[in-house]
Design a protein around this motif. Structure first.
Motif, mmCIF file in Angstrom:
data_model
loop_
_atom_site.group_PDB
_atom_site.id
_atom_site.type_symbol
_atom_site.label_atom_id
_atom_site.label_comp_id
_atom_site.label_asym_id
_atom_site.label_seq_id
_atom_site.Cartn_x
_atom_site.Cartn_y
_atom_site.Cartn_z
ATOM 1 N N VAL A 24 0.871 -1.274 0.015
ATOM 2 C CA VAL A 24 -0.102 0.033 -0.135
ATOM 3 C C VAL A 24 1.017 1.434 -0.018
ATOM 4 N N VAL A 25 0.604 2.351 -0.837
ATOM 5 C CA VAL A 25 1.054 3.324 -0.735
ATOM 6 C C VAL A 25 -0.292 4.309 -0.384
ATOM 7 N N PRO A 26 -0.210 4.661 0.948
ATOM 8 C CA PRO A 26 -1.666 5.467 1.232
ATOM 9 C C PRO A 26 -1.545 6.880 1.048
ATOM 10 N N ALA B 207 2.598 7.166 4.875
ATOM 11 C CA ALA B 207 2.912 6.361 6.128
ATOM 12 C C ALA B 207 4.338 6.082 6.348
ATOM 13 N N LEU B 208 4.984 7.424 6.137
ATOM 14 C CA LEU B 208 6.518 7.115 6.614
ATOM 15 C C LEU B 208 6.809 7.601 7.815
ATOM 16 N N PHE B 209 8.017 6.934 8.366
ATOM 17 C CA PHE B 209 8.506 7.565 9.833
ATOM 18 C C PHE B 209 9.350 8.479 9.463
ATOM 19 N N THR B 210 9.228 9.730 9.607
ATOM 20 C CA THR B 210 10.124 10.773 9.290
ATOM 21 C C THR B 210 11.440 10.835 9.792
ATOM 22 N N ARG B 211 11.611 10.187 11.158
ATOM 23 C CA ARG B 211 12.721 10.237 11.979
ATOM 24 C C ARG B 211 13.748 9.037 11.650
ATOM 25 N N LEU B 212 13.492 8.380 10.599
ATOM 26 C CA LEU B 212 14.291 7.232 10.191
ATOM 27 C C LEU B 212 14.992 7.699 8.800
ATOM 28 N N THR B 213 15.915 6.997 8.618
ATOM 29 C CA THR B 213 16.739 7.421 7.265
ATOM 30 C C THR B 213 15.950 6.255 6.175
ATOM 31 N N ALA B 214 16.103 6.171 5.090
ATOM 32 C CA ALA B 214 15.393 5.687 4.094
ATOM 33 C C ALA B 214 15.718 4.064 4.204
ATOM 34 N N LEU B 215 16.883 3.958 4.538
ATOM 35 C CA LEU B 215 17.404 2.413 4.620
ATOM 36 C C LEU B 215 16.867 1.738 6.084
ATOM 37 N N ARG C 270 17.081 -6.314 -0.436
ATOM 38 C CA ARG C 270 15.944 -5.866 -1.496
ATOM 39 C C ARG C 270 15.814 -4.164 -1.130
ATOM 40 N N ALA C 271 16.171 -3.837 0.180
ATOM 41 C CA ALA C 271 15.992 -2.403 0.700
ATOM 42 C C ALA C 271 17.328 -1.733 -0.212
ATOM 43 N N GLU C 272 18.426 -2.323 -0.334
ATOM 44 C CA GLU C 272 19.465 -1.643 -1.068
ATOM 45 C C GLU C 272 19.382 -1.847 -2.472
ATOM 46 N N GLU C 273 18.752 -2.705 -2.958
ATOM 47 C CA GLU C 273 18.284 -2.583 -4.383
ATOM 48 C C GLU C 273 17.161 -1.798 -4.708
ATOM 49 N N LEU C 274 16.069 -1.671 -3.893
ATOM 50 C CA LEU C 274 15.107 -0.600 -3.907
ATOM 51 C C LEU C 274 15.635 0.827 -4.174
ATOM 52 N N LEU C 275 16.535 0.946 -3.182
ATOM 53 C CA LEU C 275 16.949 2.424 -3.084
ATOM 54 C C LEU C 275 17.985 2.892 -4.319
ATOM 55 N N GLU C 276 18.608 1.856 -4.711
ATOM 56 C CA GLU C 276 19.217 2.093 -6.034
ATOM 57 C C GLU C 276 18.360 2.430 -7.306
ATOM 58 N N PHE C 277 17.237 1.448 -7.222
ATOM 59 C CA PHE C 277 16.425 1.629 -8.350
ATOM 60 C C PHE C 277 15.811 2.973 -8.487
ATOM 61 N N MET C 278 15.349 3.613 -7.249
ATOM 62 C CA MET C 278 14.778 4.760 -7.144
ATOM 63 C C MET C 278 15.662 5.768 -7.072
ATOM 64 N N SER D 138 10.073 11.460 -0.962
ATOM 65 C CA SER D 138 9.092 10.348 -0.275
ATOM 66 C C SER D 138 8.297 9.596 -0.815
ATOM 67 N N LYS D 139 7.387 10.017 -2.021
ATOM 68 C CA LYS D 139 6.802 9.360 -2.558
ATOM 69 C C LYS D 139 7.631 7.957 -3.184
ATOM 70 N N LYS D 140 8.551 8.203 -3.809
ATOM 71 C CA LYS D 140 9.425 7.240 -4.458
ATOM 72 C C LYS D 140 9.807 5.977 -3.231
ATOM 73 N N LEU D 141 10.243 6.663 -1.998
ATOM 74 C CA LEU D 141 10.404 5.649 -1.081
ATOM 75 C C LEU D 141 9.140 5.026 -0.283
ATOM 76 N N ALA D 142 7.957 5.550 -0.357
ATOM 77 C CA ALA D 142 6.694 5.003 -0.133
ATOM 78 C C ALA D 142 6.388 3.767 -0.934
ATOM 79 N N LEU D 143 6.662 4.147 -2.151
ATOM 80 C CA LEU D 143 6.344 3.000 -3.200
ATOM 81 C C LEU D 143 7.297 1.817 -2.923
#
Lengths: 601, 272
Positions: B81-83, B87-95, B115-123, B141-146
């Motif tokens: 879900v991308v609501p 639904a991000l926790f803004t006090r965390l880093t993306a990873l 997967r996290a590293e792969e997704l961050l690279e992809f985005m 933020s939108k890309k991270l939510a996706l």
């Protein structure tokens, strides 16, 4: 559809109609209305009545304290004037000045419940913008308190020496203006300096460190806490400290004499000596300070009015930090084969669920959520302060009590009770810092029961950490508390915390309070929740005293730990039972939770 | 094979106002499904009910043949879900955030990390890995939510305005990723106000208006339906046979009554 009956549009070449004072007044009225409506609307939401009641109680408490302060200021003014020590009013005014600044920091700029910089998009003159920012900024609780206290000082002087009445009110009016304008100026520039998160956190860290050191120094050196131990090392240190402070004050006298509190006191001394010209000169000097503060404030506001952008995003654009060696266009990135990501969860879902697997998943989830909570706490100075300050205070109190030597019976239970006083309210708003992220707990494949349990673990870990430290400290300073008292206290703490968690979890979901992690979060929960938590703690403490009294009167203190163990057992069982219904409860109240926690701004 | 998403008489009322009124939807597996409607029509309310963020007043939801309300955990394992609000926790880093989400979905540490590293690279976010999400732009933020929504490899993906605030380059990347997921058999349920994107991506569309589904089907079916409602001037004028290629915007305006509404610029005569 009929056309709107409105005048034809003016020609682009027609002369512009001048902006009128009536329109400016209308803008003032509109902003006052906006603030009023924001306040009223915040109370009319669901649960607003309870919050209103909680706020009313805290406001009443604050008003009672304010009356004491006003009485103190008035009596101070009266005594100094009636004993011909009117120059000492300078210290009273320094006290009011410091109190005003502390309150400004403590309460923040609560009156600004919307972003006033947004006003620059409306047609208004620069001067009007400055006036609006000044006027609404002056109406903070701190500034009102400072002004009323200055008026109380003037009142006290007038009662003691009616002939000085007019002088006193004029001098205090100039002082109050300088005092309030100083805080406006400082806050306006602090906003500028702290426009980036890193700067905010660095300054917050410094302020909090200063606060902790001040608390420590107060308890260590203040004679009020060392009255009965003239021979102690702490008492000697206290004496040395007082001498050092006296020396510092004397040497800084010439500088202090040029600042508004001293100038205001000097003007009153001149009036007392029948020197109106000197009174006028000193009062004008105070007014000049007020004008200077106003000027500096206005300069900042004019920059704002011209559209100076202060934000993280703007900062990022101005100073792009890119590592060209590492950068790689997103479009050139590719998914490896794992992007196919065979539906691993689905495979797991179809597999039969074993109890051991359930336990492992629960543990995994608790660790995951707890890790996130710890990361949040570690990364935010405000939260960290909220968590560490009570520990620090408890340790200081415990060490003070323990050093008295004759309180082994009560020191440990009292210190543990105080620590719970601070920890329990935290459990009444466990989702407060999550913001929109809270939604993930509802669309991820997890039980809310497990999430709540994980979040409760933070409170439990804090309590255990604190109680262990207190025990070690007291054992070191006053000897190990008796096993009976220690056991009874530990069972009592477990039972009290469990009871608070039962109600705290439900309040966290049904009546949450969004906490902005950007601000120093001193208020971790809503006023009503804080009051409920306090009431529970008082009830539990009352129960403990009752049980102790009963055991003592029956000469059966050995039974106290057993009675407390029974209390703890019942409470923990009730907590476990409440967790079982947590999923259903959370689903029923998820809208209340998300409406508050996910709201913007 | 049951539909990937099915609703039966799904209804939600707020203090007497019915935001979603007895909607019946069936989205087949593998469809890229666009859910459209004017502002306040009930799109976000529907998507919240489909993802467990909001309780319906009545009705039922089935995802991949399982009832969302009776088997929430099992259903949620398969959805991403991308609501609204991301639904991000803004006090965390993306990873850190992706690690957290991966663990919440039950992935093991190694898989989550990979997967996290792969997704961050992809985005295109891998160079921002030390930055807190609070300091991200809206598009980032939108890309991270996706990224968070797909880390567990969902079979059904719900996206509420996924392209809002995302730049053209990133939007292209995201579209390619979503189309790749469709090609591999996932189902995507998307709401967007950018009708060109919906038209380009989605094979099937439903339009909600005043809480009720007013159109539902493939783009071709919707075109045919709208054509049938239009006056016959197209038939009289062969040059206007472009009706056969009605755009989604035209279909949308026709279905929700936008075409019959007065053009505002004709009314507000005081606008210069």
């Amino acid at each position: 559809m009929a056309e709107l009956e409105t005048p034809s549009p003016p020609s682009p070449h027609a002369p512009a109609v001048a902006w009128t004072p009536t329109q400016t007044r209308a803008q003032f009225a509109a902003i006052a209305w906006l603030r009023w409506r924001i306040t009223v609307n915040s109370l009319s939401r669901r649960g607003g009545a309870g919050e209103l009641a909680g706020r009313a109680v805290t406001t009443l408490i604050f008003l009672a304290i304010l009356i004491l302060w006003l009485g103190g200021a008035g009596v101070g003014g009266f005594l100094f004037a009636s004993h011909a020590h009117i120059y000492r009013i300078a210290w009273l005014l320094w006290g009011i000045f410091l109190l005003c600044q502390i309150l400004n920091i403590q309460f923040g700029q609560r009156a600004t419940n919307f972003d006033p910089t947004q006003l620059i998009r409306f047609p208004m003159r620069a001067g009007t913008y400055v006036e609006i920012r000044l006027f609404f900024g002056m109406l903070t609780a701190a500034n009102v308190t400072g002004t009323l206290m200055a008026a109380a000082v003037a009142g006290g002087i007038t009662i003691a020496a009616p002939a000085l009445g007019l002088y006193a009110f004029l001098a205090m009016a100039a002082f109050a203006a300088a005092n309030a304008l100083f805080s406006r100026m400082i806050f306006a520039w602090v906003d500028r300096w702290l426009s980036t998160r890193r700067a905010r956190e660095a300054v917050t860290a410094l302020l909090l460190a200063f606060s902790l050191v001040a608390q420590w120094a107060n308890f260590t050196f203040n004679p009020a806490y060392n009255n009965h131990h003239h021979g102690t090392h702490a008492y000697q240190l206290s004496q040395q400290h007082q001498a050092w402070v006296s020396h510092l004050i004397q040497s800084s006298g010439p500088v202090l004499a040029m600042l508004p509190p001293h100038l205001a006191a000097a003007s009153l001394t001149a009036a007392e000596h029948g020197d109106p010209l000197r009174f006028l000169a000193d009062s004008l000097a105070v007014a000049a300070y007020a004008a200077l503060f106003l000027l500096v404030f206005a300069l900042r506001m004019l920059k704002e009015f011209r559209g100076e952008t202060l934000s993280e995003a703007a900062d990022g654009v101005r100073k792009p930090k890119t590592n060209s060696a590492k950068l790689r266009p997103a479009s050139t990135a590719v998914f490896t084969q794992s992007a196919l990501w065979p539906a691993e969860p689905a495979a797991r879902a179809s597999a039969p669920v074993k109890p051991a697997a359930c336990q492992s998943r629960l543990l995994e989830l608790v660790v995951t959520v707890l890790s996130k909570e710890i990361l949040y706490a570690r990364r935010n100075m405000g939260i960290l302060y909220g968590l560490l300050m009570p520990i620090f205070l408890v340790l200081i109190f415990a060490s003070r009590f323990a050093s008295l030597g004759n309180s082994a019976l009560w020191t440990f239970p009292a210190a543990v009770g105080y620590s719970l006083l601070v920890i329990c309210p935290l459990t009444y708003n466990i989702f407060g810092l999550d913001g929109p992220g809270v939604q993930i707990f509802f669309f991820a494949p997890v039980r809310l029961r497990d999430v709540v349990l994980a979040k409760n673990m933070l409170g439990v870990v804090l309590a255990v950490f604190e109680i262990v430290l207190i025990f070690l400290l007291i054992a070191e300073m006053a000897g190990v508390p008796s096993p009976k008292i220690t056991l009874a206290t530990l069972f009592w703490a477990a039972g009290t915390l469990a009871l608070n968690l039962i109600f705290g979890n439900r309040r966290s979901i049904a009546s949450p309070k969004r906490i902005d992690p950007q601000r120093v979060a001193r208020k971790q929960t809503s006023p009503l929740s804080a009051l409920i938590s306090l009431a529970f703690l008082i009830l539990c403490a009352g129960l403990a005293v009752l049980l102790y009294g009963l055991c003592f009167s029956l000469h059966a203190l050995w039974a106290l730990p057993l009675a407390m163990a029974l209390f703890a057992g019942i409470s923990v069982a009730a907590y476990a039972q409440s967790l079982r219904s947590m999923d259903e409860y959370a689903l029923q109240h998820r809208e209340d939770l998300m409406r508050e926690i996910c709201k913007l701004g | 094979m049951p539909p990937a998403i099915a609703t039966h008489a799904l209804t939600r009322s707020f203090d007497g106002f019915t935001a979603v009124d007895h909607i019946d939807l069936a989205v087949e597996a593998g469809q890229f499904f666009g859910f459209l409607g004017p502002n306040g029509a009930g799109k976000s309310t529907t998507i919240k009910m489909l993802t467990g963020l909001l309780a319906p007043s009545s009705g039922a939801v089935q995802i991949l043949g399982q009832d969302l309300f009776y088997n929430p955990i099992e259903v949620k394992r398969h959805i991403g879900v991308v609501p609204e609000g991301m639904a991000l926790f803004t006090r965390l880093t993306a990873l850190e955030y992706l690690r957290f989400v991966g663990r919440m979905y039950g992935l093991d540490k190694a898989t989550t990390e990979q997967r996290a590293e792969e997704l961050l690279e992809f985005m295109g976010l891998s160079d921002q890995s030390r930055k807190l999400i609070a300091d991200y732009s809206h598009g980032m933020s939108k890309k991270l939510a996706l990224a968070a929504a797909v880390i567990h490899g969902p079979k059904v993906l719900f996206l509420d305005e996924p392209f809002e605030g995302v730049d053209a380059i990133a939007a292209g990347t995201l579209k390619a990723m979503l189309q790749g997921m469709i090609a591999r058999g996932a189902t995507i349920f998307l709401t967007s106000h950018v009708l060109e994107i919906v038209e380009r991506l989605c094979s099937h569309v439903a339009i909600i208006n005043h809480g009720q589904i007013v159109a539902h089907g493939s783009l071709e079916e919707l075109r045919a339906g709208v054509q049938a409602r239009l006056p016959l001037h197209g038939a009289a004028d062969p040059e206007n046979s472009a009706e056969a290629n009605l755009t989604l915007e035209q279909i949308f305006l026709n279905v929700v009554g936008g075409a019959s509404a007065a053009r505002p610029e004709q009314e507000l005569t005081w606008l210069s």
